[in-house]
Design an enzyme around this catalytic site. Structure first.
Site, PDB file in Angstrom:
ATOM      1  CG  HIS B 257      31.032  37.110  43.647  1.00 54.71           C
ATOM      2  ND1 HIS B 257      31.948  36.306  43.012  1.00 54.71           N
ATOM      3  CD2 HIS B 257      31.300  37.010  44.973  1.00 54.71           C
ATOM      4  CE1 HIS B 257      32.733  35.734  43.928  1.00 54.71           C
ATOM      5  NE2 HIS B 257      32.361  36.149  45.116  1.00 54.71           N
ATOM      6  NE  ARG B 273      37.911  35.579  42.264  1.00 58.85           N
ATOM      7  CZ  ARG B 273      37.466  36.696  42.824  1.00 58.85           C
ATOM      8  NH1 ARG B 273      38.194  37.792  42.808  1.00 58.85           N
ATOM      9  NH2 ARG B 273      36.284  36.732  43.399  1.00 58.85           N
TER      10      ARG B 273
END
Lengths: 245, 657
Positions: B257, B273
């Site tokens: 990740h 994000r």
């Protein structure tokens, strides 16, 4: 460069599966490291000094509620407690009010399942099997957020450990139980009335047992609005009780 | 010997296991769930960002449907996924979200009217439709063409796990907490349950069941730095592998990740994000658009993680006392947004870093996050090699994710797989012959074998320390089997792991304390973890191409001509230090979306000759047919779904035809 601090741990230990063992305090020393949490420290103690030491961690990110313990006398999540915020002397003890598994490990899971069964703490919806092809039922965004606010409880047990009533009446459902009722009461999908909720918590073991000491509010690691929730619930349940008179 | 009977034994108390348990219970079968920890503490709770389902309620999801979700998922997988399973999944995901809404999940909802959002670093105003007021909201996530990720603030996994666990309690399904399955009880290709250790008393007993489900999550703890919970040690994977007959698929496919908090590896959701957060380097430069002009910070996780490491290698990392990292900047989202939609992120930053993410950047670096590999099953969750054994969720490889999973697809998978595999288990139990005799003798033999293994660890004359070997394994995996892989270092990893496997046979447990004995737990788990680690390393060594999260610096291109196939690992010989590996080809002729460019990342794959042929076939079909007839001709999947889940999903902009 400052000198590395030597941490002195005093851990209250007991293995109930060992008939010869009695509760006792054991001392450990450990050099502090940068960014050290009690998760890191306890694992290091177990790996390097004492493989028999028992404690519970799962997510180690303050999300799952596994690792509540008394840290210098106060109920907190150990995984997100940085040693840098603690004095040189660190006393650890298992969370009071729960069955001891061993050392710092207690059976909060069993207690919480019992609580949910007793309080019927699940959504009582009229229709649990809606047409899954159709659009979902609508809900106002503010209501959804308000439910989530109360749904954030992680059943860690800090509120029980911090509660004068729960420590003197083992049947008291505590803030964790009352907050659950508050959560389902707020949920428009739940079909239960205040009369039904009063049946569940309208006793000394429920909302009327609360002495408003508010240790729960002070120690909730998720900052749930327990003070207002409990006061609100007491008022609603009292109104319901008076109305039923 | 204590024996406990049930129709269904579910190993794992997370979302997949509990949802499957409910499905089987509702079909009238007796179910017992085993869980290492209280079920509500399962790692499902840590999923923050959300659950992908093509509901298309928000304006930025307008035009979304199962076809778009399907293509995003297949591209994300770098064509490693089983496209039939992907179709089943994207069709069922909206139903799963809607069912969860009916069960109490407080999904974040759409507020009609104008709202300000951050897209590509710019603050813009979008207008939500009146027709969507109060419906379930979606946010943006990586590798998706539409805003599709349904969420509950950033505590989605927690909210789902609590609602499903509450249903389990409401339906009176017993959860045997703090119980660990040590091995499967099986003979002649038939699984009959498991030998189970009580993690409070240390006692062993046999659980006999008609059907057994492995739903134990991932194996992140094979690595030193992982976002996974400490219980994610792959013990369900190991149950299947150690049977010697069931097999694991694609264990070399490991996801990193992009935004693990540095250095602890605690997850910061992709939602940061998705909601507009940016990645910056030591100079504060936003570097992702330089590498990935199409999707920038929101390319798939494998691509973003690789670009981040590449950027650090190029000398742009920020330095701290723990090493190099990059920055995640969510300050531009504003305090209001962070305090309502990214609350867990805020809390994690405050407690672990002592910073306020509304004001300061968050130090991040990629960390192991997800195990795409798992117990190889068919499209209904039945394990290959052992009848009566099923697998679901992260522990399974029915193969939804191929070589890279999209964010938001795992939480969705847990519930969808629970629904579908739970029905398959119920079907299996319905069809099972009533047993004349329970395999009690077999159970007794299995239990004795497990007892002997534990005794060998407690009483053996070895001198190895399990914790030390475990650290060595994690070090090897992180150093040599990480984001950038190379033949030489992979060979070194395989050799080191072989050595560790041999040494692990000499482990001696020092603590003789009665009860659960944490040192003994570490010891027996480590022996199993080493075999899993070897499946990962050896599979990675053999796969001489780059696909999804598996990146070989010495073979940087995706090679469809040679490697459009799934790795299958078995471990029949306990004395061996390597698995037996074979391959299962993926049939391009059966694909709805033949291999091509993903739309982000490298544009240099080696074509398979069948790809162009299949493209032509599909173009012809599309000219001749439409609607359900076209779908059936391209890829028929509905017959694999339980009849109750076959209906079309209604959306506000579409007729419910």
């Amino acid at each position: 460069m400052t000198a590395v601090r030597e941490l002195h741990f005093e851990i209250l230990r007991c293995n109930p599966h060992d008939p010869a063992d009695r509760p006792h305090v054991q001392q450990y020393q450990l050099p502090e490291a940068d960014g050290m949490t009690l998760f890191i420290a306890l694992n290091e103690l177990r790996e390097t000094q004492d493989p028999s030491l028992q404690f519970d961690f799962v997510c180690r990110a303050g999300i799952c509620g596994s690792c509540a313990m008394l840290i210098n006398g106060q109920p907190r999540l150990a995984c997100r407690t940085l040693t840098s915020g603690l004095p040189d002397q660190i006393t650890l003890a298992p969370l009071p009010g729960f069955e001891l598994i061993g050392d710092l490990s207690v059976n909060t899971g069993k207690w919480m399942r019992g609580l949910s069964e007793n309080l019927r703490a699940w959504l009582h919806a009229d229709n649990l099997d809606p047409d899954l092809d159709a659009l979902e039922a609508r809900m106002e965004p503010q209501i959804a957020e308000a439910i989530y606010e109360l749904d954030r409880c992680i059943e860690c047990g800090c509120c029980i450990a911090a509660c004068g009533r729960a420590q003197t009446n083992e049947r008291f459902v505590g803030a964790v139980g009352l907050n659950k009722i508050g959560r389902f009461r707020l949920d428009p999908r739940d079909s239960r009335s205040d009369a039904a909720f009063l049946d569940l918590i309208g006793t000394e073991d429920g909302i009327f047992g609360c002495m408003s000491l508010l240790g729960c509010h002070d120690y909730c690691p998720k900052d749930l609005p327990l003070m207002t929730q409990l006061a609100f619930l007491r008022r609603k349940m009292l109104a319901q009780a008076l109305q039923a008179e | 010997m204590k024996i406990i009977h049930s129709d269904v034994l579910v190993i794992g108390g997370g979302l997949a296991g509990q949802r499957a348990a409910i499905a089987a219970r509702r079909r009238g079968h007796e179910v017992i769930v085993l869980s290492l920890v209280p079920a509500k503490r399962s790692h499902s709770a840590s999923a923050q960002g959300g659950m992908q389902a093509a509901l298309a309620n928000v304006i930025k999801g307008h035009g979304d449907n199962e076809d778009v979700h399907f293509a995003d998922t297949v591209r994300g997988s770098d064509w490693g996924a089983d496209q039939e399973v992907v179709r089943m999944f994207v069709h069922t995901a909206p139903k799963a979200v809607r069912e969860m809404a009916a069960w109490g999940v407080p999904w974040s909802r759409v507020q009609a009217g104008d709202r300000q959002v951050v897209i590509n670093g710019e603050r813009v105003t979008i207008t939500e439709r009146e027709s969507a007021q109060g419906l379930i909201a979606q946010r943006d996530f990586g590798g998706t063409k539409k805003w599709r990720t349904c969420h509950v603030s950033d505590g989605t996994g927690h909210a789902l796990l609590y609602s499903v666990s509450d249903r389990v309690i409401a339906e009176n399904i017993p959860v045997h907490e703090r119980c660990e399955a040590l091995s499967l009880i099986h003979a002649d290709g038939q699984c009959h349950g498991a030998i189970v250790r009580n993690l409070i008393s240390g006692e062993l007993c046999a659980y006999l069941a008609t059907a057994t489900l492995i739903a134990t999550g991932g194996a992140g703890r094979l690595y030193r730095v992982s976002t996974n919970a400490v219980i994610n040690e792959g013990m369900g994977h190991a149950l299947a592998l150690d049977s010697g007959v069931a097999c694991l698929g694609n264990m070399e496919a490991v996801q990193f990740h992009p935004t693990g908090i540095f250095p602890a590896g605690i997850l910061v959701t992709e939602g940061s994000r998705g909601d507009g957060g940016l990645l910056r380097d030591a100079q504060g430069h936003r570097f992702m658009p330089d590498y990935e002009p199409e999707k920038r910070e929101l390319a798939s996780r494998d691509v973003v993680s690789r670009r981040m490491e590449q950027h650090i290698q190029a000398g742009h990392g920020a330095t701290s006392r723990f090493g190099e990292h990059l920055w995640l900047d969510i300050t531009l989202l504003g305090r209001q947004h962070i305090e309502h939609n990214l609350r867990e992120v805020k809390e994690i930053c405050a407690y672990f870093l002592g910073i306020d993410p509304a004001e300061s950047w968050i130090p991040v670096r990629p960390a192991q996050h997800y195990t795409m590999g798992g117990v190889r099953t068919d499209a209904r969750g039945a394990a290959r090699g052992l009848s009566g054994l099923f697998a679901a969720g992260e522990a399974a490889c029915w193969d939804l994710h191929g070589f890279n999973r999209l964010g938001g697809n795992s939480l969705a998978e847990t519930v969808v797989a629970g629904m579908l595999v739970g029905e398959a288990i119920a079907d299996f139990c319905d069809a099972a012959q009533p047993r004349e005799q329970l395999p009690v003798g077999l159970a007794r033999d299995c239990l004795r074998r497990e007892n002997n293994k534990l005794a060998a660890l407690m009483e053996g004359d070895g001198n190895e320390n399990a914790s030390a070997l475990r650290s060595a394994m994690q070090q090897t995996m992180t150093r040599h089997v990480g984001i950038f892989r190379h033949g030489e270092s992979l060979q070194r990893a395989v050799d080191e792991l072989s050595g560790l496997i041999r040494r692990s046979r000499q482990i001696r447990v020092r603590s003789q304390a009665p009860g659960n004995n944490p040192e003994l737990i570490t010891a027996y788990r480590l022996q199993r973890m080493l075999r899993l680690a070897q499946c990962v390393a050896y599979g990675a060594l053999l796969r001489s191409e780059s696909r999804g999260a598996h990146y070989r610096a010495d073979f940087p291109r995706r090679d469809d001509a040679h490697w459009l196939k799934r790795t299958l690992s078995r471990w029949p010989d306990r004395e061996a230090t390597l698995p037996q590996v074979e391959y299962e080809a993926l049939d391009i002729g059966a694909m709805e979306l033949p291999p091509g460019w993903r739309g982000y990342g490298q544009k240099n794959h080696i074509e398979h000759p069948d790809s162009a042929r299949r493209e032509t076939e599909i173009a012809n079909l599309r000219q001749r047919l439409q609607g359900p007839a076209l779908q059936d001709a391209l890829l028929a999947f509905k017959q694999q779904l339980p009849p109750r889940y076959r209906g079309p999903n209604q959306r506000i902009d579409e007729d419910a035809s």
